[in-house]
Design a protein around this motif. Structure first.
Motif, short mmCIF file in Angstrom:
data_model
loop_
_atom_site.label_atom_id
_atom_site.label_comp_id
_atom_site.label_asym_id
_atom_site.label_seq_id
_atom_site.Cartn_x
_atom_site.Cartn_y
_atom_site.Cartn_z
N ARG A 408 -7.96 49.76 22.85
CA ARG A 408 -8.14 49.55 21.40
C ARG A 408 -8.12 50.90 20.67
O ARG A 408 -7.42 51.08 19.67
CB ARG A 408 -9.47 48.80 21.15
CG ARG A 408 -9.66 48.34 19.72
CD ARG A 408 -10.98 47.58 19.51
NE ARG A 408 -12.13 48.09 20.26
CZ ARG A 408 -12.79 49.21 19.96
NH1 ARG A 408 -12.43 49.93 18.92
NH2 ARG A 408 -13.83 49.61 20.69
N GLN A 409 -8.86 51.87 21.20
CA GLN A 409 -8.93 53.18 20.53
C GLN A 409 -7.57 53.90 20.58
O GLN A 409 -7.14 54.51 19.61
CB GLN A 409 -9.96 54.07 21.21
CG GLN A 409 -11.39 53.63 20.97
CD GLN A 409 -12.36 54.76 21.30
OE1 GLN A 409 -12.34 55.81 20.69
NE2 GLN A 409 -13.18 54.54 22.30
N ALA A 410 -6.92 53.83 21.73
CA ALA A 410 -5.63 54.52 21.87
C ALA A 410 -4.61 53.96 20.89
O ALA A 410 -3.82 54.68 20.30
CB ALA A 410 -5.12 54.39 23.31
N ASN A 411 -4.65 52.63 20.70
CA ASN A 411 -3.68 51.99 19.80
C ASN A 411 -4.09 52.09 18.33
O ASN A 411 -3.29 51.76 17.45
CB ASN A 411 -3.51 50.51 20.17
CG ASN A 411 -2.71 50.34 21.46
OD1 ASN A 411 -2.03 51.27 21.90
ND2 ASN A 411 -2.80 49.16 22.07
N ASP A 412 -5.31 52.56 18.08
CA ASP A 412 -5.78 52.69 16.70
C ASP A 412 -5.23 53.99 16.11
O ASP A 412 -5.95 54.96 15.88
CB ASP A 412 -7.32 52.68 16.69
CG ASP A 412 -7.86 52.86 15.29
OD1 ASP A 412 -7.09 52.65 14.32
OD2 ASP A 412 -9.05 53.21 15.16
N SER A 413 -3.92 54.02 15.91
CA SER A 413 -3.26 55.23 15.41
C SER A 413 -2.02 54.81 14.65
O SER A 413 -1.39 53.80 14.98
CB SER A 413 -2.87 56.12 16.60
OG SER A 413 -2.01 57.16 16.18
N ALA A 414 -1.66 55.60 13.66
CA ALA A 414 -0.42 55.32 12.93
C ALA A 414 0.79 55.54 13.84
O ALA A 414 1.85 54.95 13.64
CB ALA A 414 -0.32 56.23 11.71
N GLN A 435 -0.04 47.47 27.74
CA GLN A 435 -0.86 47.22 26.54
C GLN A 435 -0.76 48.32 25.49
O GLN A 435 -1.15 48.13 24.35
CB GLN A 435 -2.34 47.05 26.96
CG GLN A 435 -2.58 45.75 27.70
CD GLN A 435 -3.97 45.68 28.31
OE1 GLN A 435 -4.72 46.67 28.34
NE2 GLN A 435 -4.32 44.52 28.82
N LEU A 436 -0.27 49.50 25.89
CA LEU A 436 -0.27 50.63 24.95
C LEU A 436 0.91 50.56 23.98
O LEU A 436 2.04 50.24 24.38
CB LEU A 436 -0.23 51.95 25.73
CG LEU A 436 -1.54 52.29 26.46
CD1 LEU A 436 -1.34 53.48 27.38
CD2 LEU A 436 -2.67 52.56 25.46
N ASP A 437 0.64 50.89 22.73
CA ASP A 437 1.69 50.95 21.69
C ASP A 437 2.35 52.33 21.76
O ASP A 437 2.08 53.20 20.93
CB ASP A 437 1.06 50.84 20.29
CG ASP A 437 0.74 49.43 19.92
OD1 ASP A 437 1.27 48.50 20.55
OD2 ASP A 437 -0.07 49.25 18.99
N ALA A 438 3.23 52.52 22.72
CA ALA A 438 3.90 53.82 22.84
C ALA A 438 5.28 53.59 23.43
O ALA A 438 5.45 52.77 24.34
CB ALA A 438 3.10 54.75 23.75
#
Ligand code: NAD
Length: 498
Positions: A408-414, A435-438
């Motif tokens: 959740r924290q890792a993906n909480d980024s623009a 799961q990571l938005d990268a």
């Protein structure tokens, strides 16, 4: 003409180095010494227009359009050979230009021919396709060159980044106008000599140097440009995309990052510590891939961070031309000041500065632009230093307890460019990677890059890919051709055909 005694670089249009229309030049500063070491043309809209016209004319010239795809591949391979012979010169040039370590630029430019060879291989391997429509139609797809590609690149790995764009564009039969960063223009201009010697026809690749306001904007607005392939900051990319939308021109955007590097409780802590250092302190953090947000599981927090700090305590900061140096200068003064501002903001917002934190000006480092590797702890997700790209050697360290919490924290980024995952558990490794938005996830490694592997971000890190087959196809437009093979009389003209 320039009146300086420094070496001078002109723009490269239609196979020749020519002076800019209004005769202006900019100083280029060596960031290790703070001194100007060459001058480069500060071109403008008139020069951009000449370059785009040259590229348009080359697009349909027999010398270029008349080459078979295999011949284009052979041409790109000759460029690769020429670049292999010039690797050391280009490495030296870039180190003097942007302060990247000579050991880093030697590795980067020793591998430069691989980029050109890789795309050379694709020149005669992109095929069309027949698609299964119904009836008596033959429906097929053609991959065509898009046309004139504007390649706009930043200063942190200019020859490498420009090569990805130029080689992929040429492999697919396009022509190119390159706009280097005004901070680092010389390497790309030197590379043109290699292209010329290899026999790239005139006008196929042109280089116009100068500022974003003078050259970049004119290039983006030029009606003769068919695709904008941009690498640089997110704010610039956003402005370019808005301008391009007015002309309905496609854009590929490789933008900034604020990438998470996550260490789980079952990680190999020594490898993870090295991965953290590689992520944020290699290239002085001036990499789009910088792992600037490190998430450490509570169980290994102290162990990993102690290892990072121990290694960083005797780090060798200094002249980027010296083989033993591990961190060189920041590429230019205004950027150094921006990084120092972020360090001040981090302290003002209440993060604990536990390592480094400031300009280094001992002895001869005083005239260069050096910033100490810096670590902040007790950082929250809301702080400016956690949310904004700093593009320098500044690390935010955050604790976590559970897999769900850290995702959740890792993906909480623009941003969504890359991410690192350190774990020995294969299930967790893949689960978290999914799961990571990268756009790229590295498991038990960091900063691994190859022209063979597509690269490109999600969210504010951009869209479109460079490298791999995906990167090649970005340089084509897809056309669908329907052919009615039937001799029967045409049926009802008022209904849709199929
Ligand atoms: P920048 O956005 O300031 O400049 C990039 C290029 O755009 C330069 O050539 C500049 O002159 C030009 N430019 C500036 N304004 C323009 C305008 N209005 N119109 C057209 N062109 C314009 O970026 P920078 O400071 O040179 O580079 C650092 C940034 O690049 C960082 O954000 C970094 O993350 C990003 N970067 C991304 C990747 C990636 O692959 N995603 C790779 C390297 C660097």
């Amino acid at each position: 003409m320039s009146t300086t005694t420094l070496p001078t670089y002109d723009i490269f249009i239609d196979g020749e180095y020519v002076t800019p229309a209004d005769g202006r030049y900019l100083d280029s500063i060596n960031p290790a010494t703070g001194k100007a070491w060459y001058q480069v043309a500060s071109a403008g809209a008139v020069d951009v227009d000449r370059a785009v016209r040259a590229a348009r004319a080359a697009l349909t010239s027999p010398a270029w359009a008349g080459l078979t795809p295999s011949a284009r591949g052979r041409l790109l391979r000759r460029v690769a050979d020429g670049l292999a012979a010039r690797a050391e010169d280009l490495a030296l040039l870039e180190t003097n230009d942007n302060g990247k370590l000579i050991r880093d630029t030697r590795a980067l430019y020793g591998n430069l021919p691989l980029i050109w060879e890789y795309f050379a291989g694709w020149a005669d391997k992109v095929s069309g396709e027949v698609v299964p429509t119904v009836g008596t139609n033959l429906t097929y797809l053609r991959r065509e060159p898009i046309g004139v590609v504007a390649a706009i690149v930043p200063w942190n790995a200019p020859i490498n980044l420009a090569s990805h764009k130029i080689a992929a564009a040429l492999a697919m039969g396009n022509t190119v106008v390159v706009k280097p960063s005004e901070i680092t223009s010389a390497g790309i201009l030197e590379m043109m000599k290699v292209l010329d010697e290899a026999g790239v026809p005139r006008g196929v690749v042109n280089v116009v140097t100068g500022t974003g306001a003078d050259v970049g904007e004119a290039l983006v607005a030029h009606p003769g440009v068919d695709l904008i392939a941009f690498t640089g900051g997110t704010a610039t990319g956003t402005a370019i995309a808005k301008k391009a939308a007015e002309r309905h021109v496609p854009v590929l955007l490789e933008l900034g990052g604020k990438s998470p590097n996550i260490v789980f409780d079952d990680a190999n802590t020594s490898n993870a510590a090295n991965g953290i250092i590689s992520g944020i302190f290699a290239a002085g953090g001036q990499a789009c891939t910088a792992g600037s947000r490190v998430y450490l599981h509570n169980a290994v927090y102290d162990e990993v961070l102690d290892k990072v700090k121990a290694r960083m305590s005797d780090i060798r900061l200094g002249n980027p031309l010296a083989d033993e140096t591990e961190i060189g200068p920041i590429a230019y003064e205004a950027h150094m000041n921006r990084i120092l501002d972020y360090i001040r903001i981090g302290q003002e917002e209440g993060a604990d500065l536990t390592f480094g934190g400031g300009r280094v000006s001992d002895g001869e480092l005083g005239s260069g632009f050096y910033v100490a590797p810096t670590i902040f702890e007790n950082v929250t997700s809301q702080m400016t230093i956690t949310r904004e790209e700093i593009f320098g050697p500044v690390l935010s360290v955050i604790r976590f307890d559970s897999d769900e919490e850290v995702v959740r924290q890792a993906n909480d980024s623009a941003f969504g460019l890359v991410a690192g995952v350190w774990t020995q558990n294969v299930n967790r490794a893949h689960r978290i990677a999914h799961q990571l938005d990268a756009g790229t996830v590295w498991v038990n490694t960091y900063r691994a890059l190859s022209p063979v592997a597509p690269f490109g971000g999600f969210k504010a890190s951009g869209h479109g890919k460079e490298g791999g087959e995906s990167g090649v196809l970005e340089m084509t437009r897809l056309k669908t051709v329907w052919v009615n093979l039937s001799d029967a009389p045409t049926n009802d003209p008022f209904i849709i055909q199929k």
